[in-house]
Design an enzyme around this catalytic site. Structure first.
Site, PDB file in Angstrom:
ATOM      1  N   ASP A 173       0.770  -1.247   0.035  1.00 56.36           N
ATOM      2  CA  ASP A 173       0.042  -0.059  -0.041  1.00 56.36           C
ATOM      3  C   ASP A 173       0.856   1.218  -0.163  1.00 56.36           C
ATOM      4  OD1 ASP A 173      -2.500   1.336  -0.027  1.00 56.36           O
ATOM      5  OD2 ASP A 173      -2.841   1.183   2.095  1.00 56.36           O
TER       6      ASP A 173
ATOM      7  N   HIS B 224       2.250   3.110  -8.963  1.00 59.47           N
ATOM      8  CA  HIS B 224       2.098   1.694  -9.180  1.00 59.47           C
ATOM      9  C   HIS B 224       3.107   1.140 -10.012  1.00 59.47           C
ATOM     10  CE1 HIS B 224      -1.707   2.314  -7.350  1.00 59.47           C
ATOM     11  NE2 HIS B 224      -2.414   3.038  -8.503  1.00 59.47           N
TER      12      HIS B 224
ATOM     13  N   LEU C  43      10.302 -20.822  -5.348  1.00 61.44           N
ATOM     14  CA  LEU C  43       9.435 -19.873  -4.520  1.00 61.44           C
ATOM     15  C   LEU C  43       8.015 -19.985  -5.269  1.00 61.44           C
ATOM     16  CD1 LEU C  43       9.078 -17.388  -2.786  1.00 61.44           C
ATOM     17  CD2 LEU C  43       9.697 -15.966  -4.694  1.00 61.44           C
TER      18      LEU C  43
HETATM   19  C1  IPE Z   1      -5.460  -2.855  -0.017  1.00 59.26           C
HETATM   20  O1  IPE Z   1      -5.121  -1.465  -0.257  1.00 59.26           O
HETATM   21  C2  IPE Z   1      -5.437  -3.447  -1.289  1.00 59.26           C
HETATM   22  C3  IPE Z   1      -3.952  -3.623  -2.056  1.00 59.26           C
HETATM   23  C4  IPE Z   1      -3.018  -3.158  -1.687  1.00 59.26           C
HETATM   24  C5  IPE Z   1      -4.283  -4.239  -3.407  1.00 59.26           C
HETATM   25  P1  IPE Z   1      -6.245  -0.181  -0.411  1.00 59.26           P
HETATM   26  O2  IPE Z   1      -5.609   0.950  -0.489  1.00 59.26           O
HETATM   27  O3  IPE Z   1      -7.190  -0.827  -1.096  1.00 59.26           O
HETATM   28  O4  IPE Z   1      -6.877  -0.346   1.255  1.00 59.26           O
HETATM   29  P2  IPE Z   1      -7.911   0.612   1.949  1.00 59.26           P
HETATM   30  O5  IPE Z   1      -8.987   0.949   0.900  1.00 59.26           O
HETATM   31  O6  IPE Z   1      -6.898   1.903   2.398  1.00 59.26           O
HETATM   32  O7  IPE Z   1      -8.278  -0.105   3.232  1.00 59.26           O
HETATM   33  C1  IPE Z   2      -1.722   0.172  -3.504  1.00 57.71           C
HETATM   34  O1  IPE Z   2      -1.666   1.562  -3.242  1.00 57.71           O
HETATM   35  C2  IPE Z   2      -2.200  -0.439  -4.808  1.00 57.71           C
HETATM   36  C3  IPE Z   2      -3.342  -0.880  -4.857  1.00 57.71           C
HETATM   37  C4  IPE Z   2      -4.475  -0.719  -4.053  1.00 57.71           C
HETATM   38  C5  IPE Z   2      -3.505  -1.167  -6.099  1.00 57.71           C
HETATM   39  P1  IPE Z   2      -2.601   2.604  -3.413  1.00 57.71           P
HETATM   40  O2  IPE Z   2      -3.030   2.885  -4.667  1.00 57.71           O
HETATM   41  O3  IPE Z   2      -3.663   2.326  -2.195  1.00 57.71           O
HETATM   42  O4  IPE Z   2      -1.934   3.898  -2.734  1.00 57.71           O
HETATM   43  P2  IPE Z   2      -2.580   4.923  -1.613  1.00 57.71           P
HETATM   44  O5  IPE Z   2      -3.011   4.062  -0.478  1.00 57.71           O
HETATM   45  O6  IPE Z   2      -3.468   5.579  -2.515  1.00 57.71           O
HETATM   46  O7  IPE Z   2      -1.441   5.810  -1.295  1.00 57.71           O
HETATM   47 MG    MG Z   3      -3.875   2.335  -0.356  1.00 62.65          MG
END
Ligand code: IPE
Ligand code: IPE
Ligand code: MG
Length: 258
Positions: free
Chosen positions: A28, A45, A139
């Protein structure tokens, strides 16, 4: 402990080692990483894919047998359509670029989640990649995509119910273990270490069933900044912990010295 069932404390203790056997990660913070640099979210990303590459090689080097990465949750469809589209494209191109190298490095690649929603092209490519790498043994890299822990438990229950209706299973005999073969992580030991980057301290519907006794590690570091040094810190934190599985600390110590 290389069984697929619910963690048995005795087996877990016997197999106790400084290195976790299975690491599961919520990657995240990509969006915030990009935003803080004045870049579009997709740039975060993209950077995140580089960290995935590092993580895979670090796990292979350390003898970690299973790495499970949350790439797209069943709730991420709620994001703006453009971000969802770009994420799908990035997933496809990353898969196309990396799969040969993964195969060469003896990595088994697998996706868990309701992947058909990504469309035929991605579904087909995932299936090919899984097939290509299915006998690899260094792995196992599992990507959770359109995955939700509740979806997983519900689909396993549905399969159990179908079997019960066919008379193959006696509903009276259903236990926790009965569900395990139908969960999408069947065949993989439960995670020993869970890592969430990006500062949030929540599970966000990741592996709800399997995380019951997993050691949790939360870090404010954003995923695109989660390098090897950061990973080492997470592993050190894991090594320093005493896993008790409901037993007392004294019981664990006694078992360790037996
Ligand atoms: C969790 O992250 C899902 C992934 C990393 C794929 P999110 O960014 O979607 O989670 P919330 O919405 O902050 O809980
Ligand atoms: C996690 O990073 C990746 C996905 C959920 C696809 P985020 O896109 O949630 O990044 P933040 O949380 O908005 O910084
Ligand atoms: Mg996020």
């Amino acid at each position: 402990m290389d069984n697929a069932g619910i963690t048995d404390p005795a087996a877990a203790l016997a197999g106790k080692s400084a290195v976790p056997q299975h690491v599961a990660v919520i990657m995240d913070g990509n969006g915030r990483w990009a935003k803080s640099r004045g870049l579009p979210r997709i740039a975060g990303h993209r950077k995140g894919v580089e960290r995935v590459r590092d993580m895979v090689s670090a796990c292979a080097e350390k003898g970690i047998k299973h790495l499970t990465l949350f790439a797209f949750s069943s709730e991420n469809w709620r994001r703006p359509a453009q971000e969802v589209q770009l994420l799908k494209e990035l997933f496809l191109s990353a898969l196309e670029n990396e799969i040969r190298k993964l195969h060469k490095n003896n990595v088994r690649f697998r996706v868990v989640g309701d992947i058909e929603r990504f469309g035929e092209k991605i579904t087909e490519r995932i299936r090919q990649s899984e097939l290509l790498t299915q006998n690899n043994s260094s792995l196992t890299l599992t990507i959770a995509a359109n995955y939700g822990g509740r979806w997983d438990i519900a689909q396993a229950c549905a399969e159990l119910a179908r079997r019960a209706v066919r008379g193959e299973i006696d509903p009276q005999a259903i236990t926790e273990d009965s569900l395990v073969p139908y969960l999408s992580m069947a065949g993989t030991p439960e995670p020993d270490l869970f890592i969430r980057t990006g500062g949030e301290q929540r599970i966000s519907n990741f592996l709800l069933w399997q995380l019951a006794y997993t050691e949790m590690y939360f870090t404010p570091v954003l995923w695109p900044d989660f390098d090897r040094t950061q990973f080492e810190q997470a592993l050190d934190s894991y090594t320093g912990r005493q896993r008790r599985f409901g037993l007392t600390g004294d019981q664990i110590e006694a078992a360790r010295h037996a």
